[in-house]
Scaffold this motif. Structure first.
Motif, short mmCIF file in Angstrom:
data_model
loop_
_atom_site.label_atom_id
_atom_site.label_comp_id
_atom_site.label_asym_id
_atom_site.label_seq_id
_atom_site.Cartn_x
_atom_site.Cartn_y
_atom_site.Cartn_z
N LEU A 20 0.84 -1.21 0.00
CA LEU A 20 0.00 0.00 0.00
C LEU A 20 0.88 1.26 0.00
O LEU A 20 0.61 2.22 -0.72
CB LEU A 20 -0.93 0.00 1.22
N ILE A 21 1.94 1.22 0.78
CA ILE A 21 2.85 2.38 0.83
C ILE A 21 3.52 2.57 -0.55
O ILE A 21 3.64 3.69 -1.04
CB ILE A 21 3.90 2.21 1.94
N ALA A 22 3.89 1.44 -1.15
CA ALA A 22 4.54 1.52 -2.48
C ALA A 22 3.58 2.14 -3.50
O ALA A 22 3.99 2.94 -4.35
CB ALA A 22 4.97 0.12 -2.93
N LYS A 23 2.31 1.79 -3.40
CA LYS A 23 1.31 2.37 -4.31
C LYS A 23 1.26 3.89 -4.16
O LYS A 23 1.20 4.64 -5.13
CB LYS A 23 -0.09 1.82 -4.00
N ASP B 247 6.28 11.38 -4.16
CA ASP B 247 7.48 11.07 -3.37
C ASP B 247 7.23 11.13 -1.88
O ASP B 247 7.66 10.27 -1.12
CB ASP B 247 8.58 12.10 -3.68
N ILE B 248 6.56 12.20 -1.47
CA ILE B 248 6.25 12.35 -0.05
C ILE B 248 4.73 12.43 0.10
O ILE B 248 4.13 13.50 0.01
CB ILE B 248 6.93 13.62 0.53
N VAL C 2 -4.76 5.20 3.50
CA VAL C 2 -4.42 4.08 2.62
C VAL C 2 -3.80 2.93 3.43
O VAL C 2 -4.21 1.77 3.32
CB VAL C 2 -3.45 4.55 1.51
N MET C 3 -2.81 3.28 4.27
CA MET C 3 -2.04 2.26 4.99
C MET C 3 -2.88 1.42 5.92
O MET C 3 -2.55 0.28 6.22
CB MET C 3 -1.00 2.98 5.86
N SER C 4 -3.97 2.01 6.45
CA SER C 4 -4.77 1.30 7.45
C SER C 4 -5.73 0.30 6.81
O SER C 4 -6.39 -0.46 7.51
CB SER C 4 -5.58 2.32 8.26
N ALA C 5 -5.78 0.29 5.47
CA ALA C 5 -6.78 -0.55 4.79
C ALA C 5 -6.52 -2.05 4.95
O ALA C 5 -7.46 -2.85 5.00
CB ALA C 5 -6.83 -0.18 3.30
#
Ligand code: ADP
Ligand code: ASP
Ligand code: MG
Length: 401
Positions: free
Chosen positions: A50-53, A59-60, A69-72
């Motif tokens: 998810l972080i890569a997406k 970039d930031i 997003v990360m919590s999904a």
């Protein structure tokens, strides 16, 4: 009847077969008449994906949306586990962080739990349901989703155990306990039967990923005994608890942290107040500083070198460069090709000579030390990243002897 909190990490939930195995673990407790709250992480490396997406697009990534997003991932695992349990004929309910009452501060990406309102969890338990809670997430006072920091599901589990005065808090993972070093790096690492909160807190903070450091901090504060154990094999794991002084070993474990950066501010003026200016700027943007080294002044200038977590390297350099005139320096140099290797043991405080043994092991392995930091129960050295695993093994060998 007891209340058991069981936390399952990503590798334990990675596919349907593993989910079924986890469901059986949960059911084993429920079938004995116990109440169970299961706290789950995202499946496998889903959080990384998810972080890569997000990073493919920017970039930031903005921190609020990154948390969104990360919590999904946790929501997917919780739903899937609840479905599996229902399919097995058990009452089960999946709850998100906010449904479970996790209220945090607004520090996106590393939020701290402010309050835990357990009403919904207790209501579901009273209905006889197995409660599945998404780890790692909560909401802030604006109802925005927050995350607790990488590996934070352990902390969610301990928070629930503390709030509900649970009888047990079990952390199921892909190793069968806490070892004297990461068993993936050191082949002859030894499994520990028990470890004190303080030692575990140091190990976790210094890079032993097996427990989120804040989960240990919270377990100590609320006196929650933890057990770290395998989600695959059925055998006792490692107990994290208050250990009597007599049991304290000289060296309890060795940890390696690759998530470190070293920043040097070169050619600062040798006058009072510089350290205050530098570190208050960094504190303002919430950057945690670890080891600090200041060189002896020469020709009215000196260098200040410090370490931070790797994700904070860029923002730290940016804020220092923006304030170049205020601080006054020649240049900033940064190095992200380093590791911090640390030796932890409560017995160290009363035993001289541990540091010299560590340095001897590194010397014999031909490893150069860039920075050193010590406290009563730990010694950390900063070395080149490619030497990390060799250093852990060299130090482990010398203390095994
Ligand atoms: P989970 O997904 O279950 O939360 P983690 O990957 O966060 O699991 O943590 C488990 C990993 O921690 C292990 O696979 C192991 O490689 C690593 N680890 C690092 N140091 C230690 C240690 N001292 N003892 C046990 N495991 C360790
Ligand atoms: N899924 C989150 C992470 O990968 C939280 C956790 O695993 O505890 O960091
Ligand atoms: Mg973890």
């Amino acid at each position: 009847m007891a209340l058991i909190i069981q936390k399952f990490g990503g590798s334990s939930l990675a596919d349907a077969e593993k989910l079924r195995r986890v469901a059986k673990r949960v059911v084993a407790q429920k079938s004995q008449g116990n109440d169970v709250v299961a706290v789950v992480s995202a499946q496998g490396d889903f959080t990384d994906e998810l972080i890569a997406k997000a990073k493919e697009l920017t970039d930031i990534p903005p921190k609020r949306e990154l948390d969104f997003v990360m919590s999904a991932g946790e929501q997917i695992s919780a739903g899937l586990l609840a479905m599996t349990l229902k399919n097995m004929g058990f009452g089960a309910v999946a709850l998100t962080g906010w449904q479970s009452g996790f209220l945090t501060d607004s520090n996106h990406g590393r939020a701290r739990i402010r309050r835990l309102d357990t009403d919904r969890i207790e209501l579901e338990l009273s209905k006889g349901n197995i409660v599945i809670v998404t780890g790692f997430q909560g909401i802030n006072r604006y109802d925005d989703i927050t995350t607790l920091g990488r590996g934070g599901s352990d902390t969610s589990a301990v928070a629930i155990a503390a709030a509900l005065h649970a009888d047990k808090c079990q952390i199921f993972t892909d190793v069968d306990g806490v070892y004297t070093a990461d068993p993936r790096i050191v082949m002859n690492a030894q499994k520990l039967k028990a470890i004190s909160y303080d030692e575990m807190l140091e190990l976790a903070t210094l890079g032993a990923q097996v427990l989120h450091n804040r989960s240990v901090e919270m377990a100590k504060k609320y006196n929650v005994p933890l057990e770290v154990l395998s989600s695959i094999e059925c055998q006792p794991g490692t107990i994290v608890k208050e250990v009597a002084k007599l049991e304290k070993m000289l060296i309890k474990g060795i940890a390696k942290d690759d998530n470190v950066a070293r920043i040097s501010i070169v050619g600062v003026q040798d006058v009072p107040g510089i350290a205050f200016k530098v570190f208050s700027l960094l504190a303002k943007i919430n950057v945690n500083i670890d080891i600090i080294l200041q060189s002896i002044g020469r020709d009215n200038t000196k260098d200040i070198t410090f370490t931070t977590a790797l994700p904070d390297m860029r923002t730290s350099m940016d804020i220092l460069n923006e304030n170049k005139d205020l601080i006054g320096f020649t240049r900033i140099a940064a190095d992200d090709n380093i590791s911090k290797v640390s030796v932890v043991g409560a017995g160290m405080e009363s035993n001289p000579g541990v540091a010299s043994k560590v340095f001897e092991a590194l010397f014999e392995a031909g490893i150069n030390i860039h920075m050193i930091s010590t406290s009563e129960i730990k010694i950390s050295v900063l070395i080149d990243k490619e030497m990390g695993s060799k250093a852990v093994n060299a130090i482990h060998d010398i203390f095994e002897e």
